[in-house]
Scaffold this motif. Structure first.
Motif, mmCIF file in Angstrom:
data_model
loop_
_atom_site.group_PDB
_atom_site.id
_atom_site.type_symbol
_atom_site.label_atom_id
_atom_site.label_comp_id
_atom_site.label_asym_id
_atom_site.label_seq_id
_atom_site.Cartn_x
_atom_site.Cartn_y
_atom_site.Cartn_z
ATOM 1 N N LEU A 19 0.874 -1.181 0.000
ATOM 2 C CA LEU A 19 0.000 0.000 0.000
ATOM 3 C C LEU A 19 0.908 1.227 0.000
ATOM 4 N N THR A 21 0.393 5.388 0.302
ATOM 5 C CA THR A 21 -0.538 6.523 0.412
ATOM 6 C C THR A 21 0.084 7.763 -0.238
ATOM 7 N N TYR A 43 -1.333 -1.101 -4.070
ATOM 8 C CA TYR A 43 -2.536 -0.281 -3.940
ATOM 9 C C TYR A 43 -2.098 1.155 -3.694
ATOM 10 N N VAL A 90 -7.452 -1.342 4.401
ATOM 11 C CA VAL A 90 -6.445 -2.411 4.418
ATOM 12 C C VAL A 90 -7.106 -3.770 4.649
ATOM 13 N N ILE A 93 -8.172 -4.834 1.283
ATOM 14 C CA ILE A 93 -7.034 -5.270 0.456
ATOM 15 C C ILE A 93 -6.662 -6.711 0.836
ATOM 16 N N ILE A 100 -0.763 -8.425 3.248
ATOM 17 C CA ILE A 100 -0.160 -7.100 3.047
ATOM 18 C C ILE A 100 1.258 -7.189 3.618
ATOM 19 N N CYS A 103 4.003 -1.298 3.528
ATOM 20 C CA CYS A 103 3.143 -0.117 3.647
ATOM 21 C C CYS A 103 4.016 1.122 3.621
#
Ligand code: NAD
Length: 270
Positions: A19, A21, A43, A90, A93, A100, A103
């Motif tokens: 992930l 951001t 993601y 999350v 996901i 995962i 991050c």
């Protein structure tokens, strides 16, 4: 200790899920590309808005990844300051991908004003996104890594402004937030090390992105002045953050936690 593998295998993110951001532009987008090219499903989360040109460029790039690369980019919207929403993003996901691993809490904002006049609302907003938002992102991923027993990697985008100051910056909230983030990462790193989860920061120097363009392109002479403030005499490009992020995300950095990696053209060393 982790099994020893060949160097290319160490840096592979094949079958990993990440992930990022602030992942629809700038540093986040470049790092996401790097992760996907290394084989990860990435993601990219950002504020809800219509995808801009850079995202469309990325989609066409992603479609041309050479086979049998397992990497791909997924578009997801969300606000990092919403703790519940971040946890849910999350969770979804993980429901979809089963895991995962990485991050990158990278979303951040900058607001400039003189320190003696700095508006309360702007101060709170910067702290909310740059500190609380990073915590909520890291929590969202860390909770799932713990639940699934995954030795994951959490990376936070700090800034050289968390370590050094400059009289012309006028960004008291930003500098304070990035300094707080460095200590937050060290604290999380110590708490999560027994669970096998690593937490590190990257401190970029001056990188030419939408965030910095907003003031560099509007004040005459500022570009030249600011690029002379590091020993390399230039701005960084967002793609120059890829290497540090990939290393921290990968099994090349399994003994690295609580560290800050400076990617600043030597500015903090000057
Ligand atoms: P950018 O403005 O190009 O990208 C930041 C992204 O974060 C944007 O797409 C924005 O929409 C997103 N974002 C902002 N608030 C959000 C929220 N609440 N929820 C979700 N997404 C949100 O900036 P950039 O230069 O790529 O910066 C990325 C990170 O690097 C930031 O944390 C920034 O502080 C840090 N940084 C940048 C520089 C630089 O010189 N550009 C230097 C040091 C550190």
């Amino acid at each position: 200790s982790p099994p020893q593998r060949s160097t290319p295998a160490l840096f592979s993110l094949a079958n990993r899920v990440a992930l990022v951001t602030g992942g629809h532009r700038g540093i986040g987008l470049e790092v996401a590309l790097g992760f996907a090219e290394a084989g990860a499903v990435v993601y990219c989360l950002d504020l809800p808005s219509s995808p801009d040109e850079s995202w469309r460029t990325v989609q066409s790039w992603a479609a041309s990844l050479p086979e049998p690369n397992t990497g791909r980019l997924e578009y997801v919207s969300g606000d990092v300051t919403d703790q519940k929403a971040m946890w849910e993003v999350v969770e979804k996901i993980v429901e979809k991908e089963g895991r995962i691993d990485v991050c990158m809490a990278n979303a951040g904002i900058l607001h400039k004003a003189d320190c003696l006049e700095y508006p309360a609302e702007d101060f709170k907003r910067v702290m909310d996104v740059n500190v609380a938002g990073v915590l909520f992102t890291a929590q969202a991923a860390g909770r799932q890594m713990e639940r699934l027993g995954i030795s994951g990697s959490i990376i936070m985008t700090a800034s050289m402004s968390g370590s050094i100051t400059n009289p012309n910056q006028h960004s008291i909230a930003y500098n304070t937030s990035k300094s707080a983030l460095l200590q937050m990462a060290r604290s999380m790193a110590c708490e999560l090390a027994p669970k096998g989860i690593r937490v590190n920061t990257i401190s970029p120097g001056l990188i030419y992105t939408d965030m910095t363009r907003s003031f560099l392109d509007t004040q005459p002479g500022l570009k030249e002045k600011m690029s002379a403030q590091n020993p390399m005499g230039r701005f960084g490009r967002p793609d120059e953050l890829r290497g540090a992020a990939l290393w921290l995300a990968s099994d090349g950095a399994t003994f690295c936690t609580g560290s800050d990696i400076k990617v600043d053209g030597g500015q903090c060393a000057w």
